[in-house]
Motif scaffolding. Structure first.
Motif, short mmCIF file in Angstrom:
data_model
loop_
_atom_site.label_atom_id
_atom_site.label_comp_id
_atom_site.label_asym_id
_atom_site.label_seq_id
_atom_site.Cartn_x
_atom_site.Cartn_y
_atom_site.Cartn_z
N PRO A 7 0.82 -1.21 0.00
CA PRO A 7 0.00 0.00 0.00
C PRO A 7 0.85 1.26 0.00
CG PRO A 7 -0.61 -1.46 1.82
CD PRO A 7 0.60 -2.04 1.17
N THR A 9 1.26 4.54 1.55
CA THR A 9 0.80 5.18 2.77
C THR A 9 1.22 6.64 2.87
OG1 THR A 9 2.76 4.35 3.93
CG2 THR A 9 0.77 2.99 4.05
N ASP A 11 1.16 10.62 2.49
CA ASP A 11 0.16 11.68 2.39
C ASP A 11 0.69 12.64 1.33
OD1 ASP A 11 -1.56 13.80 2.54
OD2 ASP A 11 -1.32 14.12 4.69
N HIS A 72 -6.67 2.98 -12.19
CA HIS A 72 -6.65 3.87 -11.03
C HIS A 72 -6.98 5.31 -11.45
CE1 HIS A 72 -5.26 6.03 -7.50
NE2 HIS A 72 -4.38 6.67 -8.24
N ASP A 97 -14.01 8.40 2.85
CA ASP A 97 -12.68 7.83 2.68
C ASP A 97 -12.65 7.01 1.39
OD1 ASP A 97 -10.03 7.14 3.42
OD2 ASP A 97 -10.75 5.24 4.22
N TRP A 98 -11.53 7.09 0.67
CA TRP A 98 -11.33 6.26 -0.52
C TRP A 98 -9.96 5.63 -0.40
CZ3 TRP A 98 -8.60 7.16 -5.51
CH2 TRP A 98 -8.87 6.14 -6.44
N ASP A 99 -9.94 4.35 -0.23
CA ASP A 99 -8.69 3.59 -0.13
C ASP A 99 -8.34 3.09 -1.53
OD1 ASP A 99 -6.76 1.55 0.14
OD2 ASP A 99 -7.49 1.00 2.13
N GLN A 100 -7.40 3.77 -2.16
CA GLN A 100 -7.05 3.43 -3.55
C GLN A 100 -6.51 2.01 -3.68
OE1 GLN A 100 -4.16 6.41 -4.59
NE2 GLN A 100 -2.48 5.25 -3.73
N ASP A 101 -5.82 1.53 -2.69
CA ASP A 101 -5.27 0.18 -2.75
C ASP A 101 -6.37 -0.87 -2.63
OD1 ASP A 101 -2.42 0.92 -2.96
OD2 ASP A 101 -2.76 1.77 -0.96
N ALA A 102 -7.31 -0.62 -1.75
CA ALA A 102 -8.46 -1.52 -1.63
C ALA A 102 -9.28 -1.50 -2.92
CB ALA A 102 -9.32 -1.14 -0.42
N ARG A 146 -11.06 16.17 3.71
CA ARG A 146 -10.86 14.73 3.58
C ARG A 146 -11.03 14.11 4.96
NH1 ARG A 146 -5.47 13.04 0.54
NH2 ARG A 146 -4.62 13.45 2.59
N ASN A 148 -9.26 12.35 6.72
CA ASN A 148 -8.08 12.38 7.59
C ASN A 148 -7.79 13.78 8.13
OD1 ASN A 148 -6.95 13.78 5.46
ND2 ASN A 148 -5.15 12.45 5.27
#
Length: 180
Positions: A7, A9, A11, A72, A97-102, A146, A148
């Motif tokens: 992933p 990670t 920012d 992507h 939230d948007w988890d690009q890896d997920a 966002r 976070n």
């Protein structure tokens, strides 16, 4: 199924403060009225990438293939179109939230059809480009957040978003000169 990519990670909001040392993108050079035309200029490059013979080949075990990067970027177009829309229509929205890896794993980017991805990328790119192109200067400072805690304005959202699109052209070796 392809092995998982570690992933990302980082920012990446730091690109709003200084040039990207990898791709050379300077976010402070980007005004919101430049985002739409620049997205439109990147789309043919992405379509060309999707036509490569090696589109599905990962350069190493820790790096997405050009196909995965293109899928992507297609999804980045969709996510940021929604974020921009919410910033224009709502007061200080909080982005889901948007988890690009997920997202990459769930949608199995590595095994998508490049022709379908190209068509979807063109459509999604056109939509987000049009949304940026219809902005008026009085909207450029509207805020959004966002999950976070990172705070954006329409201006900085466009700068951050555009870096992602341009940087990934660099990642796949398709940065044949400036798009700005």
């Amino acid at each position: 199924m392809e092995p998982s990519i570690p992933p990302d990670t980082k920012d990446w909001t730091w690109v709003l403060e200084r040039p990207c040392p990898e791709c050379g993108f300077v976010s402070s050079d980007v005004e919101p009225d430049m985002v739409g035309p620049t997205v439109r200029a990147t789309v043919p490059r992405w379509v060309d990438v999707l036509g490569r013979d090696d589109v599905g080949v990962r350069p190493d075990v820790a790096t997405w293939s050009p196909l995965e990067y293109a899928a992507h970027v297609r999804d980045v177009f969709v996510v940021f179109d929604g974020r921009l829309r919410s910033m224009v229509e709502q007061e200080d929205p909080l982005f889901a939230d948007w988890d690009q890896d997920a997202a990459a794993a769930e949608a199995d980017y590595a095994h998508q059809d490049p022709t379908v991805v190209a068509r979807e990328l063109e459509l999604a790119g056109g939509r987000v480009a049009e949304r940026f192109e219809t902005l008026t200067p009085d909207l450029w400072d509207r805020p959004g957040r966002r999950s976070n805690g990172s705070v954006f304005t329409v201006r900085t959202l466009g700068q951050y978003f555009l870096h992602d699109v341009v940087h990934h052209l660099y990642d796949v070796g398709a940065d044949e000169g400036p798009v700005l």
